[in-house]
Design an enzyme around this catalytic site. Structure first.
Site, PDB file in Angstrom:
ATOM      1  N   HIS A 172      -0.220   6.351   3.050  1.00  0.00           N
ATOM      2  CA  HIS A 172      -1.174   6.089   4.119  1.00  0.00           C
ATOM      3  C   HIS A 172      -0.442   5.424   5.294  1.00  0.00           C
ATOM      4  O   HIS A 172       0.676   4.901   5.138  1.00  0.00           O
ATOM      5  CB  HIS A 172      -2.303   5.191   3.630  1.00  0.00           C
ATOM      6  CG  HIS A 172      -3.248   5.895   2.706  1.00  0.00           C
ATOM      7  ND1 HIS A 172      -4.510   5.397   2.427  1.00  0.00           N
ATOM      8  CD2 HIS A 172      -3.131   7.052   2.005  1.00  0.00           C
ATOM      9  CE1 HIS A 172      -5.116   6.214   1.588  1.00  0.00           C
ATOM     10  NE2 HIS A 172      -4.302   7.220   1.305  1.00  0.00           N
ATOM     11  N   GLU A 186      -1.068   2.620   6.871  1.00  0.00           N
ATOM     12  CA  GLU A 186      -0.850   1.181   6.701  1.00  0.00           C
ATOM     13  C   GLU A 186       0.310   0.892   5.751  1.00  0.00           C
ATOM     14  O   GLU A 186       1.143   0.020   6.017  1.00  0.00           O
ATOM     15  CB  GLU A 186      -2.121   0.508   6.172  1.00  0.00           C
ATOM     16  CG  GLU A 186      -3.318   0.622   7.092  1.00  0.00           C
ATOM     17  CD  GLU A 186      -4.178   1.848   6.791  1.00  0.00           C
ATOM     18  OE1 GLU A 186      -5.401   1.775   6.991  1.00  0.00           O
ATOM     19  OE2 GLU A 186      -3.619   2.870   6.347  1.00  0.00           O
TER      20      GLU A 186
END
Length: 311
Positions: A216, A218
């Protein structure tokens, strides 16, 4: 049966002995009246009678042995049949006992499994109710804070305008990274990490590209920042992300001790900072400050266009 035959044989034997005795008496009487030739014949007759008696006695002995052997065999067969019947009965009782125990164990196991499943369902329902209640409270608190800020809003001075421009610039960079993810066929999510007014790490969604569930935006940015700073803690850093983090990414932000989180659009399906659940409401060892709404419309439009093209 054997006793009756034995009695009959004894009677016949007694009759033969009586005949022999009578014959001997008759012979003695004749001996006194008859010549020597008659005596010799009588002796021969007596000897032949003795042989016949001996043969009869032997036959009776053989018959008795045969009866004894038959009785013994009959007793052995009867004892074998009784033993076999007892063994079959014991085996049947043992099998029935085992079957009853197995049935009882199955019933008790099913009952315990049912009870455990019901208990887990009740626990999950309680957790779901608790999470829904917490999310509602979090939404209410966010709305109350937003309303209070709007009510207490003062005319913006140049410093406030500079601060908003500061955050918008970093979020624009995150949106540019999200567009790269969309071009690669991934959900458009971008992220940057800022420290001392400078971007130190970037990341965008690479889940489809890398075929990796944890790639992802993040997590990509946090990994780069940790490598750059040489530690797993990221104090004094701020993270800017175009979509509300999922539970995995929210947990990574909390574990990295990032103090400030700026989020553009909310995620009503997997958002873990207030939309579906809020990790800040749990007794964790770190609670970052959350800021929503920076370039929310732009981020939502980008996501909407991406999914429209997929359909």
């Amino acid at each position: 049966m054997y006793t009756e035959k034995q009695n009959t044989e004894q009677e016949n034997y007694g009759k033969q002995i009586n005949k022999q005795d009578n014959f001997q008496i008759f012979a003695e009487q004749k001996n006194s009246d008859c010549p020597e030739n008659n005596q010799q014949d009588i002796v021969k007759q007596i000897n032949s009678n003795k042989e016949i008696d001996t043969q009869n006695t032997k036959q009776q002995t053989d018959i008795r042995k045969g009866f004894d052997e038959q009785d013994t065999k009959h007793k052995i067969n009867n004892s074998k049949e009784i033993n076999q019947q007892n063994i079959a009965k014991q085996t049947k009782n043992h099998i029935e006992f085992k079957e009853r125990n197995i049935e009882q164990n199955i019933v008790s196991h099913k009952k315990s499994v049912t009870q455990n499943v019901d208990r887990q369902i009740d626990i999950q329902k309680a957790i779901d109710k608790h999470d829904v209640r917490q999310c509602k409270n979090a939404h209410k608190q966010d709305n109350d804070r937003r309303n209070n800020r709007q009510k207490n809003a003062k005319p913006q001075n140049s410093k406030t305008q500079d601060t908003e421009h500061y955050h918008i610039e970093f979020m624009k960079k995150a949106l540019e990274l999200a567009k790269i993810a969309a071009e690669n066929g991934d959900v458009p999510v971008g992220c940057v990490i800022v420290r001392d007014g400078k971007i130190i790490a970037e990341g965008y969604n690479r889940r489809q590209t890398d075929k990796n569930a944890v790639s992802h935006a993040e997590t990509e940015a946090i990994s780069s920042a940790c490598c750059l700073l040489g530690g797993w803690r990221l104090p004094g850093c701020s993270i800017y992300v175009t979509l509300e983090p999922c539970p995995m990414c929210a947990g990574a932000i909390i574990n990295a001790r990032i103090p400030e989180v700026y989020i553009a659009a909310r995620d009503s399906k997997s958002g873990a900072f207030g939309s579906v659940l809020n990790l800040r409401n749990y007794p964790l060892n770190h609670k970052p400050d959350l800021h929503f709404g920076i370039m929310e419309t732009e981020s939502a439009d980008l996501l909407r266009d991406f999914f429209r093209k997929l359909r």
